[in-house]
Design a protein around this motif. Structure first.
Motif, mmCIF file in Angstrom:
data_model
loop_
_atom_site.group_PDB
_atom_site.id
_atom_site.type_symbol
_atom_site.label_atom_id
_atom_site.label_comp_id
_atom_site.label_asym_id
_atom_site.label_seq_id
_atom_site.Cartn_x
_atom_site.Cartn_y
_atom_site.Cartn_z
ATOM 1 N N HIS A 1 0.847 -1.188 0.000
ATOM 2 C CA HIS A 1 0.000 0.000 0.000
ATOM 3 C C HIS A 1 0.888 1.245 0.000
ATOM 4 C CE1 HIS A 1 -3.786 -2.186 0.841
ATOM 5 N NE2 HIS A 1 -2.976 -3.032 1.452
ATOM 6 N N LYS A 2 0.548 2.202 -0.830
ATOM 7 C CA LYS A 2 1.357 3.404 -0.985
ATOM 8 C C LYS A 2 0.574 4.639 -0.554
ATOM 9 C CE LYS A 2 4.885 1.451 -3.294
ATOM 10 N NZ LYS A 2 6.312 1.570 -2.967
ATOM 11 N N GLY A 3 1.295 5.598 0.035
ATOM 12 C CA GLY A 3 0.702 6.888 0.367
ATOM 13 C C GLY A 3 0.101 6.922 1.752
ATOM 14 N N GLY A 4 0.171 8.119 2.375
ATOM 15 C CA GLY A 4 -0.362 8.293 3.722
ATOM 16 C C GLY A 4 0.641 7.812 4.752
ATOM 17 N N ILE A 5 0.753 8.532 5.851
ATOM 18 C CA ILE A 5 1.739 8.198 6.872
ATOM 19 C C ILE A 5 1.059 8.159 8.234
ATOM 20 C CG2 ILE A 5 3.851 8.945 8.038
ATOM 21 C CD1 ILE A 5 4.635 10.375 5.469
ATOM 22 N N THR A 6 1.258 7.070 8.950
ATOM 23 C CA THR A 6 0.709 6.986 10.298
ATOM 24 C C THR A 6 1.770 6.736 11.357
ATOM 25 O OG1 THR A 6 0.248 4.618 9.998
ATOM 26 C CG2 THR A 6 -1.531 6.171 9.462
ATOM 27 N N SER A 7 2.967 6.311 10.952
ATOM 28 C CA SER A 7 4.026 6.083 11.936
ATOM 29 C C SER A 7 5.392 6.353 11.316
ATOM 30 C CB SER A 7 3.980 4.651 12.480
ATOM 31 O OG SER A 7 4.487 3.726 11.530
ATOM 32 N N TRP A 8 6.330 6.720 12.158
ATOM 33 C CA TRP A 8 7.696 6.990 11.706
ATOM 34 C C TRP A 8 8.353 5.716 11.188
ATOM 35 C CZ3 TRP A 8 11.328 9.625 9.695
ATOM 36 C CH2 TRP A 8 12.667 9.268 9.861
ATOM 37 N N ARG A 9 8.044 4.570 11.783
ATOM 38 C CA ARG A 9 8.679 3.324 11.373
ATOM 39 C C ARG A 9 8.459 3.044 9.897
ATOM 40 N NH1 ARG A 9 6.988 -2.112 14.415
ATOM 41 N NH2 ARG A 9 5.025 -1.607 13.338
ATOM 42 N N GLN A 10 7.252 3.344 9.399
ATOM 43 C CA GLN A 10 6.963 3.164 7.979
ATOM 44 C C GLN A 10 7.918 3.988 7.120
ATOM 45 O OE1 GLN A 10 3.064 4.766 8.051
ATOM 46 N NE2 GLN A 10 2.027 2.818 8.446
ATOM 47 N N VAL A 11 8.086 5.232 7.515
ATOM 48 C CA VAL A 11 8.916 6.162 6.742
ATOM 49 C C VAL A 11 10.384 5.765 6.817
ATOM 50 C CG1 VAL A 11 9.616 8.559 6.513
ATOM 51 C CG2 VAL A 11 7.274 8.016 7.181
ATOM 52 N N GLU A 12 10.851 5.468 8.012
ATOM 53 C CA GLU A 12 12.271 5.152 8.195
ATOM 54 C C GLU A 12 12.685 3.937 7.368
ATOM 55 O OE1 GLU A 12 15.547 4.686 11.784
ATOM 56 O OE2 GLU A 12 13.416 4.381 12.233
ATOM 57 N N LYS A 13 11.809 2.938 7.291
ATOM 58 C CA LYS A 13 12.148 1.742 6.517
ATOM 59 C C LYS A 13 12.372 2.085 5.052
ATOM 60 C CE LYS A 13 10.900 -3.082 5.970
ATOM 61 N NZ LYS A 13 10.019 -4.180 6.456
ATOM 62 N N ASP A 14 11.487 2.890 4.472
ATOM 63 C CA ASP A 14 11.656 3.293 3.071
ATOM 64 C C ASP A 14 12.920 4.118 2.873
ATOM 65 O OD1 ASP A 14 9.445 1.979 2.153
ATOM 66 O OD2 ASP A 14 8.483 3.734 1.281
ATOM 67 N N ILE A 15 13.179 5.034 3.801
ATOM 68 C CA ILE A 15 14.367 5.883 3.680
ATOM 69 C C ILE A 15 15.630 5.042 3.657
ATOM 70 C CG2 ILE A 15 15.776 7.585 4.909
ATOM 71 C CD1 ILE A 15 13.122 8.850 5.871
ATOM 72 N N ARG A 16 15.736 4.104 4.573
ATOM 73 C CA ARG A 16 16.959 3.285 4.649
ATOM 74 C C ARG A 16 17.088 2.360 3.443
ATOM 75 N NH1 ARG A 16 19.582 4.406 9.137
ATOM 76 N NH2 ARG A 16 18.451 5.135 10.988
ATOM 77 N N LEU A 17 15.957 1.858 2.932
ATOM 78 C CA LEU A 17 16.017 1.039 1.728
ATOM 79 C C LEU A 17 16.513 1.856 0.533
ATOM 80 C CD1 LEU A 17 12.696 -1.023 2.019
ATOM 81 C CD2 LEU A 17 15.019 -1.946 2.052
#
Length: 218
Positions: free
Chosen positions: A50-66
Motif C-alpha cells: 500500500h502506498k501513500g499516507g503516513i501513520t508512523s515513523w517506522r513506515q517512513v524510516e524503513k523506506d528511507i533506509r532502503l
C-alpha cells in the motif's frame, strides 16, 4: 560532470503530481536526474504494497533506509506534510516553543540525525501541501470561484503568509478548504492551481519551500 541523482520520497498522489509537473522539471534544469516514489505504508504478506499516507515513523524510516541502500543516489529528500506528522518521529516530542519555521526545522534536523547519512536531506511541507494551494488562492479562484479565493487570501493575510496558516485539527489548510468548498478535490484542483501559479511565485510566498529548493541549487 558526474550525474547527480536525486530521489524524492512523497506522502501521496497530490504531492506526486506537483513534483512531476512543477518541481522535477525545475530540478532537472539544474542538472539533477530526478526520480520519486510514494512512501510504503503497508507491506502485506501477499499482494501489492500500500502506498501513500503516513501513520508512523517506522513506515517512513524503513523506506528511507532502503532507498539509501542505493549507492548511486546522490541525495534523498522527502515531501511530507508537517501537519499531523507522526508523533513518534524524531524531534516531534521536544519541539521548541518558537515560530513555526523554527519548529519544523528542528524536526527536520532530528530526522537527519536519526538517519545519519549525509545524502539525506529531509523536508516537511509547512504546514501541508494545501498551504501551497493557499499561496495559489487567485488561481484556485479561477477554477472554483472568486468567493473561495477571497477566503483564502483573508486567511493568508491574517496568518502572515500561506506557510503560517496554522496546523490546528479544525483549522489546518486542508480543513479550511474542505469547509469553504466541499467540492474541492485535493488530487486535481490543488496541484492544478499550484502549477498555474508557478514555482517562482510560490517560492516568493513560501520561505520554507524556498530554502529547501536552494539546497539543490548549490
Amino acid at each position: 560532470m558526474a550525474l547527480r541523482r536525486l530521489h524524492i520520497l512523497l506522502e501521496g498522489h497530490a504531492e506526486d503530481t506537483v513534483v512531476r509537473n512543477l518541481i522535477s522539471p525545475y530540478l532537472e534544469s539544474l542538472g539533477w536526474s530526478v526520480s520519486s516514489s510514494l512512501v510504503t505504508t503497508k507491506r502485506p504478506a501477499s499482494g501489492p504494497a500500500h502506498k501513500g499516507g503516513i501513520t508512523s515513523w517506522r513506515q517512513v524510516e524503513k523506506d528511507i533506509r532502503l532507498l539509501l541502500g542505493n549507492s548511486s543516489l546522490t541525495m534523498l529528500t522527502t515531501m511530507f506534510d508537517y501537519y499531523a506528522f507522526p508523533a513518534d518521529a524524531p524531534g516531534m516530542d521536544d519541539r521548541p516553543t518558537a515560530s513555526a519555521h523554527r519548529r519544523v526545522e528542528h524536526v527536520e534536523r532530528a530526522l537527519a540525525e536519526r538517519i545519519g547519512d549525509s545524502r539525506f536531506r529531509p523536508h516537511l511541507v509547512l504546514h501541508e501541501l494545501e498551504s501551497w494551494v493557499f499561496a495559489a488562492a487567485d488561481e484556485l479562484g479561477q477554477l472554483l470561484g472568486e468567493a473561495l479565493s477571497l477566503k483564502l487570501r483573508r486567511d493568508v493575510e491574517a496568518a502572515g503568509g500561506p506557510e503560517l496558516v496554522n496546523d490546528g485539527f479544525a483549522t489546518a489548510p486542508s480543513k479550511r478548504l474542505a469547509k469553504y468548498c466541499p467540492g474541492y478535490s485535493k488530487p486535481s484542483d490543488g496541484p492544478l492551481a499550484i502549477q498555474d501559479l508557478g514555482l517562482e511565485k510560490l517560492r516568493e510566498q513560501c520561505p520554507h519551500l524556498d530554502a529547501w529548493l536552494r539546497t539543490f541549487e548549490t
